[in-house]
Design an enzyme around this catalytic site. Sequence first.
Site, PDB file in Angstrom:
ATOM      1  N   LYS A  56       5.775  -1.787  -4.185  1.00 44.08           N
ATOM      2  CA  LYS A  56       6.507  -2.033  -2.940  1.00 44.08           C
ATOM      3  C   LYS A  56       7.269  -3.357  -3.008  1.00 44.08           C
ATOM      4  O   LYS A  56       8.442  -3.441  -2.612  1.00 44.08           O
ATOM      5  CB  LYS A  56       5.524  -2.032  -1.771  1.00 44.08           C
ATOM      6  CG  LYS A  56       6.152  -2.060  -0.399  1.00 44.08           C
ATOM      7  CD  LYS A  56       5.101  -2.079   0.699  1.00 44.08           C
ATOM      8  CE  LYS A  56       4.220  -0.844   0.707  1.00 44.08           C
ATOM      9  NZ  LYS A  56       3.329  -0.802   1.894  1.00 44.08           N
ATOM     10  N   LYS A  74      -4.405  -6.659  -2.115  1.00 44.61           N
ATOM     11  CA  LYS A  74      -4.879  -6.053  -0.868  1.00 44.61           C
ATOM     12  C   LYS A  74      -6.290  -6.520  -0.600  1.00 44.61           C
ATOM     13  O   LYS A  74      -7.097  -6.720  -1.519  1.00 44.61           O
ATOM     14  CB  LYS A  74      -4.872  -4.525  -0.960  1.00 44.61           C
ATOM     15  CG  LYS A  74      -4.716  -3.844   0.397  1.00 44.61           C
ATOM     16  CD  LYS A  74      -3.280  -3.966   0.906  1.00 44.61           C
ATOM     17  CE  LYS A  74      -3.095  -3.199   2.201  1.00 44.61           C
ATOM     18  NZ  LYS A  74      -1.693  -3.272   2.660  1.00 44.61           N
TER      19      LYS A  74
END
Length: 390
Positions: A56, A74
């Site tokens: 991304k 994350k």
Amino acid sequence: MTDPYLQVIWTDPETTARGYLVIDRLLGGASSGGLRMRGGCTLAEVADLARTMSLKEALNYRPSDRYVPYGGAKGGIDFDPRRPEARGVLTRYLGAMKPYIDTCWATGEDLGVQQRLLDEAAAEVGIASTVQAALSHVPDGPEAGLARLDAGFAAQVGGISLADLIGGYGVARATVAALEHRGDRVRGATAAVQGFGTMGGALARYLAEAGLRVVAVADQHGVVANPAGLDVEHLLAHRTADGLVDRARLRPDDRPVESDWLSVPCDVLVTAAIPYAIDEDNHHRVGARYVVEGANISVTPGAERALSARGTAVIPDFVANSAGNAWWWWTLFGDIEPTAASAHARVSAVMEDLVVSALDGAADGSTTPREAATARAESCLALLKDRPRG
């Protein structure tokens, strides 16, 4: 596929909740990715999400920008965010992860974690900003960057913070770009949305604004449908704090239905809730011509291959929902103005570019849009490895 750069497993001493941090890779010494909290969150899920964040970030590389993408990361906490102990769990997790947040992990809100609560909990453990790791890279200095970010969060659209809407706006624009590129109608096309929280509610609003008919919305209690089209604004006006549709306030033609959200007749099915929602066991129930991943890792690889084989175009998560992440960095670094008009213009242009590139790359049927987009992201990552920061 390489192993992650770093994996951290944490156990809360008071509740025994498990927390995880996965840094997929570092670029320029830093990584980026949100923090989620949900019951059942696993290390494998967080690793998948961190890998997705690398793609991304890389896809939003523009050589002319002041912002240079980071590696993906994350955080995840296996705990129900609705429990009263959740705030304490979040605060203790952040305290444990403070060395990483201060130096190499820039983070923000994700599923089950609101930015306001994240900022409050971070302050309690001495974290000045959850994007601290990025601030040293802002060309005109941290203060200027944070001032732009504060202005971006203060900007509103219809009385709602731009920050709460921009991710959903991006998913809606990705949907429109896919329909237009393949020559399908936009106005009057039908859509079903799984999830009606921050992301699901925003994208449903913008799909309706673009002229699509939102015929079904799914939440934890099931599906509310109307073949003639739901009044999205009415549903949003009576949405609960947990992102649920108030069944007591439905219009006469809006009805709870027994069918599952996957099999609702529609042109476009948009995920905006839990991971792995469409898998090898249920993909056969999908009849839509498009599946757009508003939620991260919501379609398993096997399900995606099966859907693509029968002509359903899957717009992958790291394309469709990348606007929410990129908006932070474009605003912080000054690549856009901290206004809705500037954000919308940039997101619309980027979504069209990324979606068209993914669909064109898969046009001959030998690959999927995800594989085409991944190849582009990997090319960007190769360039980014050698690019110095400003």
